[in-house]
Design an enzyme around this catalytic site. Sequence first.
Site, PDB file in Angstrom:
ATOM      1  CG  HIS A  69      11.756   5.742  13.678  1.00 29.27           C
ATOM      2  ND1 HIS A  69      10.737   6.359  12.771  1.00 29.27           N
ATOM      3  CD2 HIS A  69      12.718   6.747  13.940  1.00 29.27           C
ATOM      4  CE1 HIS A  69      11.045   7.825  12.704  1.00 29.27           C
ATOM      5  NE2 HIS A  69      12.378   8.071  13.166  1.00 29.27           N
ATOM      6  CB  SER A  72      -1.756 -17.593  30.501  1.00 30.76           C
ATOM      7  OG  SER A  72      -2.478 -18.380  29.899  1.00 30.76           O
TER       8      SER A  72
END
Length: 465
Positions: free
Chosen positions: A183, A313
């Site tokens: 999870h 970037s």
Amino acid sequence: MTEEYRIEKDTMGEMRVPKNALYAAQTQRAVENFPVSGQPMPPAFVHALGLVKLAAARVNHARGKLDGKVAEAIEKAAREVADGKWDKEFPIDVFQTGSGTSSNMNANEVIASLASRMLGTKVHPNDHVNMGQSSNDVIPATMHVAAVLQIEKDLLPALRELHGALAKKAHDFDDVVKMGRTHLMDAVPIRLGQEFGGYARQVELSIQRVEATLPGLRELAIGGTAVGTGLNAPEGFGSMVAEELTRLTGTRFVEAKDHFEAQGAQDAYAFTAGALVATAGSLMKIANDIRLMGSGPQGGLGELVLPAIQPGSSIMPGKVNPVICESVVQVGAQVTGNCHAIFIGQQWGQMDLNTMLPVMTRNMLESTRLLANVSRVFKTKLLDGLEVHRERAEGYVEKSISMATALNPYIGYEKAAAIAKESYKTGRTVREIAYEKSGLTKAQVDEALEPRKQTMPGGEGSSGG
């Protein structure tokens, strides 16, 4: 400059065709009728179509239906098509007649033109090149041939390389104990090698699933002609063409057991699409896991160090992104979309012919090509250079409240939970609190919380959930 044209005729009349084109009137009609996507049929399909025409010519000659010199010229011309020499002569859009008749006639016209040049006499596209055939059996057969060849020669080798790389990492990383996560939350410890072993097994099973599709694809519709009855084809034509294709390609093909199934349906293609979707899903899961474990480097998990292959970037200096993982995921999305279109195409087998054959072919061949290419990129650009940040990975284990799980067999779930909650609240480790409040000796606590022991099958501290 205005392109020069010549006049060609077919049963519908005259057509202006580019002067130097090998194709004739029917191909030109299709070019003008379907200015849809700008995408012609894939080269792998065109090459397979050349092989089918070559095999058919040999069989027609062997059965005494086709003159030896004509057959030889057709074979040579078809071989050039199969070898990719004339790909630019196949301009018809993917989104054409659903039977692929336009592409079949494109091949008939190109091969007839080439054979006519070789002989110095007229070779007819229908009477000679298409002898004993119909678009309705040629195109389904070609779809299968192209898919088998691309799967065997491209996709399966690429997946095997990827499997080998993952298996190597499973071995190399087996001594690294890290946090398992369920999870997306901390679970009990796991070895990084165990996770990568799971990834390797996923790819191994993907290979098996893809291989399981091949028997259905090896069955060829050729010999069924228009509706599966075999009208105008010599007796035994389908089986002989399949045998010839086996010799030409080095991989096995057989005549369809039932021509009505082979031409009215495309269930084998849908089955293959399902295997490709499953493969894409496996690669997406693996890529996403690696992306998560490599996240950071300071603010994320940072357990893996992904190769820095390009700046990440245009504004943030020094940033490096998991671009290979993202490429894998995007391919997975495209393959899933392609295969959904194949599933829709399967449903359009109305009566005695499926009429979604070109788009199904295009999507199948693109999916196999993309999966093969991205598997190789995944291996060479990421996995081969992937490293582990051992200190970070192992450091999470000692700090995790999930370590309390290993105390369950010794002090019970409720006492272990209390220790876990105090650990979370105070920031102290489970080990430190267990020394004080578990009632166990220091040696017993250390034995229970030994990280690697918790990763062993059947070892104490294993727990469901």
